[in-house]
Enzyme design. Structure first.
Site, PDB file in Angstrom:
ATOM      1  N   SER A 191      -3.559  -4.410   0.978  1.00 34.47           N
ATOM      2  CA  SER A 191      -2.935  -3.033   1.313  1.00 34.47           C
ATOM      3  C   SER A 191      -2.750  -3.181   2.729  1.00 34.47           C
ATOM      4  O   SER A 191      -3.355  -2.656   3.564  1.00 34.47           O
ATOM      5  CB  SER A 191      -3.628  -2.038   0.747  1.00 34.47           C
ATOM      6  OG  SER A 191      -2.594  -0.860   1.074  1.00 34.47           O
ATOM      7  N   HIS A 196      -0.404  -6.662  -0.662  1.00 33.28           N
ATOM      8  CA  HIS A 196      -0.120  -5.544  -1.679  1.00 33.28           C
ATOM      9  C   HIS A 196       0.892  -4.418  -0.060  1.00 33.28           C
ATOM     10  O   HIS A 196       0.396  -4.459   0.854  1.00 33.28           O
ATOM     11  CB  HIS A 196      -1.393  -5.164  -1.826  1.00 33.28           C
ATOM     12  CG  HIS A 196      -0.915  -3.130  -2.171  1.00 33.28           C
ATOM     13  ND1 HIS A 196      -0.441  -3.520  -3.865  1.00 33.28           N
ATOM     14  CD2 HIS A 196      -0.904  -2.228  -2.237  1.00 33.28           C
ATOM     15  CE1 HIS A 196      -0.126  -2.036  -4.267  1.00 33.28           C
ATOM     16  NE2 HIS A 196      -0.428  -1.828  -3.460  1.00 33.28           N
ATOM     17  N   ASP A 232       2.801  -1.093   0.402  1.00 29.06           N
ATOM     18  CA  ASP A 232       3.449   0.707  -0.261  1.00 29.06           C
ATOM     19  C   ASP A 232       4.621   0.846   0.570  1.00 29.06           C
ATOM     20  O   ASP A 232       4.327   1.069   2.214  1.00 29.06           O
ATOM     21  CB  ASP A 232       1.774   1.702   0.134  1.00 29.06           C
ATOM     22  CG  ASP A 232       0.872   0.753  -0.702  1.00 29.06           C
ATOM     23  OD1 ASP A 232       0.835   1.018  -1.860  1.00 29.06           O
ATOM     24  OD2 ASP A 232      -0.411   0.054   0.048  1.00 29.06           O
ATOM     25  N   MET A 238       6.357   4.154   0.797  1.00 27.95           N
ATOM     26  CA  MET A 238       6.404   5.665   0.592  1.00 27.95           C
ATOM     27  C   MET A 238       7.737   6.300   0.644  1.00 27.95           C
ATOM     28  O   MET A 238       8.371   6.069   2.463  1.00 27.95           O
ATOM     29  CB  MET A 238       5.234   6.482   1.124  1.00 27.95           C
ATOM     30  CG  MET A 238       4.213   5.616   0.578  1.00 27.95           C
ATOM     31  SD  MET A 238       2.611   6.311   1.541  1.00 27.95           S
ATOM     32  CE  MET A 238       1.660   5.639   1.128  1.00 27.95           C
ATOM     33  N   HIS A 268       4.623  -2.365  -4.337  1.00 29.23           N
ATOM     34  CA  HIS A 268       4.277  -1.356  -4.709  1.00 29.23           C
ATOM     35  C   HIS A 268       5.351   0.189  -4.484  1.00 29.23           C
ATOM     36  O   HIS A 268       5.093   1.064  -3.028  1.00 29.23           O
ATOM     37  CB  HIS A 268       2.370  -0.390  -4.370  1.00 29.23           C
ATOM     38  CG  HIS A 268       2.287   1.063  -5.348  1.00 29.23           C
ATOM     39  ND1 HIS A 268       1.070   1.564  -5.003  1.00 29.23           N
ATOM     40  CD2 HIS A 268       2.938   1.615  -6.143  1.00 29.23           C
ATOM     41  CE1 HIS A 268       1.088   2.380  -5.579  1.00 29.23           C
ATOM     42  NE2 HIS A 268       2.144   3.016  -5.907  1.00 29.23           N
ATOM     43  N   MET A 293       6.598   4.273  -3.617  1.00 30.87           N
ATOM     44  CA  MET A 293       6.216   5.397  -4.320  1.00 30.87           C
ATOM     45  C   MET A 293       7.355   6.058  -3.232  1.00 30.87           C
ATOM     46  O   MET A 293       7.790   6.986  -3.010  1.00 30.87           O
ATOM     47  CB  MET A 293       5.001   5.848  -3.606  1.00 30.87           C
ATOM     48  CG  MET A 293       3.697   4.834  -4.144  1.00 30.87           C
ATOM     49  SD  MET A 293       1.926   4.707  -3.360  1.00 30.87           S
ATOM     50  CE  MET A 293       2.257   3.527  -2.275  1.00 30.87           C
ATOM     51  N   MET A 301      -3.640   3.725 -10.765  1.00 30.13           N
ATOM     52  CA  MET A 301      -4.021   3.982  -9.465  1.00 30.13           C
ATOM     53  C   MET A 301      -5.531   4.963 -10.014  1.00 30.13           C
ATOM     54  O   MET A 301      -5.664   5.987 -10.397  1.00 30.13           O
ATOM     55  CB  MET A 301      -3.033   5.589  -9.341  1.00 30.13           C
ATOM     56  CG  MET A 301      -1.556   4.772  -8.490  1.00 30.13           C
ATOM     57  SD  MET A 301      -1.333   4.322  -7.113  1.00 30.13           S
ATOM     58  CE  MET A 301      -2.284   4.935  -6.024  1.00 30.13           C
ATOM     59  N   GLY A 330      -0.865   8.670  -1.485  1.00 28.64           N
ATOM     60  CA  GLY A 330      -0.132   8.682  -0.183  1.00 28.64           C
ATOM     61  C   GLY A 330      -0.463   8.467   1.223  1.00 28.64           C
ATOM     62  O   GLY A 330      -0.554   8.141   1.576  1.00 28.64           O
ATOM     63  N   PHE A 331      -1.957   7.700   0.603  1.00 33.81           N
ATOM     64  CA  PHE A 331      -2.601   7.476   2.081  1.00 33.81           C
ATOM     65  C   PHE A 331      -3.781   6.454   1.982  1.00 33.81           C
ATOM     66  O   PHE A 331      -4.328   6.150   0.653  1.00 33.81           O
ATOM     67  CB  PHE A 331      -3.517   8.663   2.161  1.00 33.81           C
ATOM     68  CG  PHE A 331      -2.437  10.216   2.507  1.00 33.81           C
ATOM     69  CD1 PHE A 331      -2.049  10.203   3.614  1.00 33.81           C
ATOM     70  CD2 PHE A 331      -2.484  10.913   1.780  1.00 33.81           C
ATOM     71  CE1 PHE A 331      -1.258  11.091   4.041  1.00 33.81           C
ATOM     72  CE2 PHE A 331      -1.265  12.000   1.908  1.00 33.81           C
ATOM     73  CZ  PHE A 331      -0.584  11.630   3.011  1.00 33.81           C
ATOM     74  N   ASP A 359      -5.605   0.298  -7.704  1.00 36.37           N
ATOM     75  CA  ASP A 359      -5.364   0.527  -6.053  1.00 36.37           C
ATOM     76  C   ASP A 359      -5.685   2.172  -5.699  1.00 36.37           C
ATOM     77  O   ASP A 359      -5.169   3.224  -6.085  1.00 36.37           O
ATOM     78  CB  ASP A 359      -4.366   0.436  -6.251  1.00 36.37           C
ATOM     79  CG  ASP A 359      -3.528   0.716  -4.816  1.00 36.37           C
ATOM     80  OD1 ASP A 359      -3.937   0.663  -4.380  1.00 36.37           O
ATOM     81  OD2 ASP A 359      -2.101   0.682  -4.714  1.00 36.37           O
ATOM     82  N   GLY A 360      -7.024   1.918  -5.057  1.00 34.75           N
ATOM     83  CA  GLY A 360      -7.538   3.481  -3.911  1.00 34.75           C
ATOM     84  C   GLY A 360      -8.827   3.063  -4.256  1.00 34.75           C
ATOM     85  O   GLY A 360      -9.539   3.453  -5.428  1.00 34.75           O
ATOM     86  N   GLY A 361      -9.228   3.324  -2.977  1.00 32.16           N
ATOM     87  CA  GLY A 361     -10.761   3.435  -3.163  1.00 32.16           C
ATOM     88  C   GLY A 361     -11.825   2.226  -3.367  1.00 32.16           C
ATOM     89  O   GLY A 361     -12.819   2.166  -3.686  1.00 32.16           O
ATOM     90  N   GLY A 418      -7.115  -1.729   1.007  1.00 34.75           N
ATOM     91  CA  GLY A 418      -6.789  -1.408   1.816  1.00 34.75           C
ATOM     92  C   GLY A 418      -7.896  -1.381   2.865  1.00 34.75           C
ATOM     93  O   GLY A 418      -7.893  -2.020   3.639  1.00 34.75           O
ATOM     94  N   SER A 419      -8.279  -0.373   3.123  1.00 33.44           N
ATOM     95  CA  SER A 419      -8.900  -0.095   4.061  1.00 33.44           C
ATOM     96  C   SER A 419     -10.446  -0.122   4.076  1.00 33.44           C
ATOM     97  O   SER A 419     -10.874  -1.317   5.111  1.00 33.44           O
ATOM     98  CB  SER A 419      -9.711   2.086   3.996  1.00 33.44           C
ATOM     99  OG  SER A 419      -9.977   2.031   3.174  1.00 33.44           O
TER     100      SER A 419
HETATM  101  C1  DX5 Z   1      -1.962   4.544  -1.805  1.00 35.42           C
HETATM  102  C2  DX5 Z   1      -1.712   3.053  -2.094  1.00 35.42           C
HETATM  103  C3  DX5 Z   1      -3.210   2.051  -1.717  1.00 35.42           C
HETATM  104  C4  DX5 Z   1      -3.564   2.492  -0.279  1.00 35.42           C
HETATM  105  C5  DX5 Z   1      -5.413   1.587  -0.445  1.00 35.42           C
HETATM  106  O1  DX5 Z   1      -0.983   5.314  -1.790  1.00 35.42           O
HETATM  107  O2  DX5 Z   1      -1.241   2.758  -2.998  1.00 35.42           O
HETATM  108  O3  DX5 Z   1      -2.237   0.951  -1.407  1.00 35.42           O
HETATM  109  O4  DX5 Z   1      -3.346   0.820   1.002  1.00 35.42           O
HETATM  110  O5  DX5 Z   1      -5.671   2.112   0.314  1.00 35.42           O
HETATM  111  P1  DX5 Z   1      -7.011   2.284   0.499  1.00 35.42           P
HETATM  112  O6  DX5 Z   1      -7.719   1.342  -0.472  1.00 35.42           O
HETATM  113  O7  DX5 Z   1      -7.655   2.130   1.679  1.00 35.42           O
HETATM  114  O8  DX5 Z   1      -7.470   3.396  -0.910  1.00 35.42           O
HETATM  115 ZN    ZN Z   2      -0.217   0.759  -2.884  1.00 37.62          ZN
END
Ligand code: DX5
Ligand code: ZN
Length: 217
Positions: A10, A35, A37, A39, A68, A70, A139, A144-145, A177-179, A199-200
């Protein structure tokens, strides 16, 4: 059974001042998809980017763009994202009162349709469209973050969604997606996921290739 797993880093956690370099770096490191995002500050409490930036990413990317959305009323922007170069467009079931129509609209625009559910949305919300989508995204954080903690209940949701698809003989991808990191990634893959967004975990690592490798079984 071991399934092939695709990794979709991401860009939300990339350095936006060096976006083109980051896309090239993550592709060289083995990313399968990119990916993106989107928003709108309404469906989610954050703002990111629109079709102009997707088009700029498309100019440098060689891998499919996994976009994606949002945003509220995503049907208003499908053609713009299709023209900008999205290969997969994922809409939130929570934003689509006419989900079947919206998915058809995506397909008519020449893009692969996918649907995504927030962590608290029951899986039955997409049961009637499982045959219409190329992918279901679950999700594993509230969207959002980046950098949030993985919600544990996701593992069982992946398992139940895998059973729903298998019962119907459907081959849609299951993306999470997420964590996602090596540990949570392994657990959702064991439960039946086939695409991991990270992402991170990828962009926060000193070695993108090593991070991506660690997500594969
Ligand atoms: C969150 C996004 C994700 C985000 C995931 O709303 O949809 O794609 O970038 O970030 P990590 O992998 O750091 O949780
Ligand atoms: Zn995403």
């Amino acid at each position: 059974m071991s399934r092939r797993v695709l990794v979709s880093p991401s860009l939300l956690s990339a350095d936006f001042g060096r976006l083109a370099e980051e896309v090239r770096a993550v592709e060289a490191a083995g990313a399968d998809w990119i990916h993106v995002d989107v928003m709108d500050g309404r469906f989610v409490p954050n703002l990111t980017l629109g079709p102009v930036v997707v088009r700029a990413i498309k100019r440098v990317a060689t891998r499919p763009l996994d976009v994606h959305l949002m945003i509220v009323e995503p049907e208003r922007y499908i053609d713009a994202f299709a023209e900008a170069g999205a290969d997969i467009l994922t809409v939130h079931v929570e934003t689509c009162p006419h989900l079947n129509r919206t998915l058809q609209q995506i397909r008519q625009a020449g893009v692969k349709p996918a649907v995504v559910l927030n962590p608290a949305t029951p899986l039955v919300a997409v049961e009637e469209v499982l045959g219409e989508v190329e992918m279901v995204l679950l999700m594993s954080v509230n969207p959002g973050f980046g950098g949030q903690r993985f919600i544990e209940g996701t593992v069982d949701r992946v398992r139940r969604l895998r059973a729903m698809l298998d019962e119907r003989g459907l081959s849609a991808e299951i993306e999470v997606d997420g964590g996602i990191n090596a540990e949570t990634g392994r657990r959702v893959v064991e439960a039946g996921a086939t695409v991991l967004v990270a992402g991170s975990y990828v962009f926060g690592s000193a070695d993108y290739a090593e991070a991506i490798r660690s997500l594969r079984p």
